[in-house]
Design a protein around this motif. Structure first.
Motif, PDB file in Angstrom:
ATOM      1  N   SER B  31      27.841  12.772  -1.459  1.00  0.00           N
ATOM      2  CA  SER B  31      28.635  13.921  -1.873  1.00  0.00           C
ATOM      3  C   SER B  31      29.562  13.550  -3.014  1.00  0.00           C
ATOM      4  O   SER B  31      29.559  14.208  -4.050  1.00  0.00           O
ATOM      5  N   ASN B  32      30.364  12.529  -2.827  1.00  0.00           N
ATOM      6  CA  ASN B  32      31.239  12.069  -3.902  1.00  0.00           C
ATOM      7  C   ASN B  32      31.690  10.642  -3.637  1.00  0.00           C
ATOM      8  O   ASN B  32      31.473  10.101  -2.551  1.00  0.00           O
ATOM      9  N   SER B  93      31.609   9.564   0.202  1.00  0.00           N
ATOM     10  CA  SER B  93      31.508  10.667   1.140  1.00  0.00           C
ATOM     11  C   SER B  93      30.058  11.087   1.295  1.00  0.00           C
ATOM     12  O   SER B  93      29.350  11.284   0.309  1.00  0.00           O
ATOM     13  N   GLY B  95      29.372  13.863   2.687  1.00  0.00           N
ATOM     14  CA  GLY B  95      29.423  15.303   2.845  1.00  0.00           C
ATOM     15  C   GLY B  95      30.213  15.712   4.069  1.00  0.00           C
ATOM     16  O   GLY B  95      30.723  14.880   4.823  1.00  0.00           O
ATOM     17  N   VAL B  96      30.320  16.991   4.265  1.00  0.00           N
ATOM     18  CA  VAL B  96      31.102  17.523   5.378  1.00  0.00           C
ATOM     19  C   VAL B  96      30.283  17.395   6.658  1.00  0.00           C
ATOM     20  O   VAL B  96      29.139  17.843   6.727  1.00  0.00           O
ATOM     21  N   TYR B  98      30.597  16.726  11.271  1.00  0.00           N
ATOM     22  CA  TYR B  98      31.233  17.266  12.469  1.00  0.00           C
ATOM     23  C   TYR B  98      32.739  17.048  12.434  1.00  0.00           C
ATOM     24  O   TYR B  98      33.513  17.837  12.920  1.00  0.00           O
ATOM     25  N   GLY B  99      33.143  15.924  11.838  1.00  0.00           N
ATOM     26  CA  GLY B  99      34.564  15.616  11.753  1.00  0.00           C
ATOM     27  C   GLY B  99      35.203  16.154  10.489  1.00  0.00           C
ATOM     28  O   GLY B  99      36.202  15.611  10.024  1.00  0.00           O
ATOM     29  N   GLY B 100      34.613  17.204   9.908  1.00  0.00           N
ATOM     30  CA  GLY B 100      35.175  17.745   8.678  1.00  0.00           C
ATOM     31  C   GLY B 100      34.865  16.861   7.490  1.00  0.00           C
ATOM     32  O   GLY B 100      33.968  16.014   7.536  1.00  0.00           O
ATOM     33  N   SER B 101      35.613  17.028   6.421  1.00  0.00           N
ATOM     34  CA  SER B 101      35.329  16.273   5.200  1.00  0.00           C
ATOM     35  C   SER B 101      35.665  14.798   5.350  1.00  0.00           C
ATOM     36  O   SER B 101      35.221  13.973   4.565  1.00  0.00           O
ATOM     37  N   GLN B 102      36.435  14.434   6.343  1.00  0.00           N
ATOM     38  CA  GLN B 102      36.786  13.023   6.528  1.00  0.00           C
ATOM     39  C   GLN B 102      35.887  12.350   7.555  1.00  0.00           C
ATOM     40  O   GLN B 102      35.981  11.142   7.771  1.00  0.00           O
ATOM     41  N   GLY B 103      35.035  13.109   8.201  1.00  0.00           N
ATOM     42  CA  GLY B 103      34.210  12.536   9.254  1.00  0.00           C
ATOM     43  C   GLY B 103      33.043  11.724   8.741  1.00  0.00           C
ATOM     44  O   GLY B 103      32.472  10.925   9.468  1.00  0.00           O
ATOM     45  N   LEU B 105      33.109   9.763   5.793  1.00  0.00           N
ATOM     46  CA  LEU B 105      33.549   8.842   4.749  1.00  0.00           C
ATOM     47  C   LEU B 105      33.153   7.419   5.119  1.00  0.00           C
ATOM     48  O   LEU B 105      33.365   6.983   6.244  1.00  0.00           O
ATOM     49  N   PHE B 107      33.957   3.648   4.079  1.00  0.00           N
ATOM     50  CA  PHE B 107      34.971   2.882   3.358  1.00  0.00           C
ATOM     51  C   PHE B 107      34.464   1.481   3.029  1.00  0.00           C
ATOM     52  O   PHE B 107      33.815   0.824   3.851  1.00  0.00           O
TER      53      PHE B 107
END
Lengths: 114, 117
Positions: B31-32, B93, B95-96, B98-103, B105, B107
């Motif tokens: 996603s990004n 990322s 993408g979006v 189950y945990g939203g946009s941070q689910g 990620l 790192f």
């Protein structure tokens, strides 16, 4: 300051203690998160709250108990922790519902379990 | 397996010099890609965020590049300053979820940069 405030900044606790970490966001966001950052390891997502409901728990031990009383506040209740739980605990918030959005992080709480 | 690898693990440079940090990823879907700066004992602060179609993005003395074909990104710091001493974290990322946009990620472990006078 990023608009996300965490207290305390530093905490030393014994393995039999009970303590709580607090996070407050002033950005009007609708989602909040707890991350754990251990030395030389990537950030680990612990809990996700969206619209005050927990939507994700990444297999975190029950000695960590989150609480989200409203969209601006998030707590992490700690009890009977282990020395390996010593880490930097970061809170973050974001505005969900607009696609892939960015999170803003607090300064963190440096936790030491003795 | 989704992974983000950063190199070098640590880097020491003299004030005023340039440096480049690397990030290789195997994340799908993509996603990004984000670069964060994290001062010691503080939370990460976003520097840049790039989507699939963006090749480069600048933020002051920081310039990030993205090659989506080779799945590589770099962060170039120009005319380094003492205040640039920090860890730089690459985050991809998927993408979006189950945990939203941070689910979703992924790192990296970060590159610890030290700028010496």
């Amino acid at each position: 300051e990023t608009g996300v405030t965490q207290t305390p900044r530093h905490l030393v606790m014994g393995m039999t203690n009970k303590k709580s970490l607090k996070c407050e966001q002033h950005l009007g966001h609708n989602a909040m998160y707890w991350y754990k950052q251990s030395a030389k390891k990537p950030l680990e997502l612990m809990f996700v709250y969206s619209l005050e409901e927990r939507v994700e728990n990444n297999s975190v031990p029950s000695r960590f108990s989150p609480e989200c009383p409203n969209s601006s506040h998030l707590f992490l209740h700690l009890h009977t922790l282990q020395p390996e739980d010593s880490a930097l605990y970061l809170c973050a918030s974001s505005q969900e519902g607009r696609g892939d959005t960015e999170a803003f992080f607090g300064q963190g709480t440096r936790l030491t379990v003795v | 397996k989704n992974q983000v690898e950063q190199s070098p693990q640590s880097l020491i440079i003299l004030e005023g010099k340039n440096c480049t940090l690397q990030c290789n990823y195997t994340v799908s879907p993509f996603s990004n890609l984000r670069w964060y700066k994290q001062d010691t004992g503080r939370g990460p602060v976003s520097l840049t965020i790039m989507t699939f179609s963006e090749n480069t993005k600048s933020n002051g003395r920081y310039t990030a590049t993205l090659d989506a074909d080779t799945k590589q990104s770099s962060l170039h710091i120009t005319a380094s300053q003492l205040s640039d001493s920090a860890s730089y974290i690459c985050v991809v990322s998927a993408g979006v979820g189950y945990g939203g946009s941070q689910g979703n990620l992924i790192f990296g472990k970060g590159t610890k940069l030290s700028v010496k006078p």
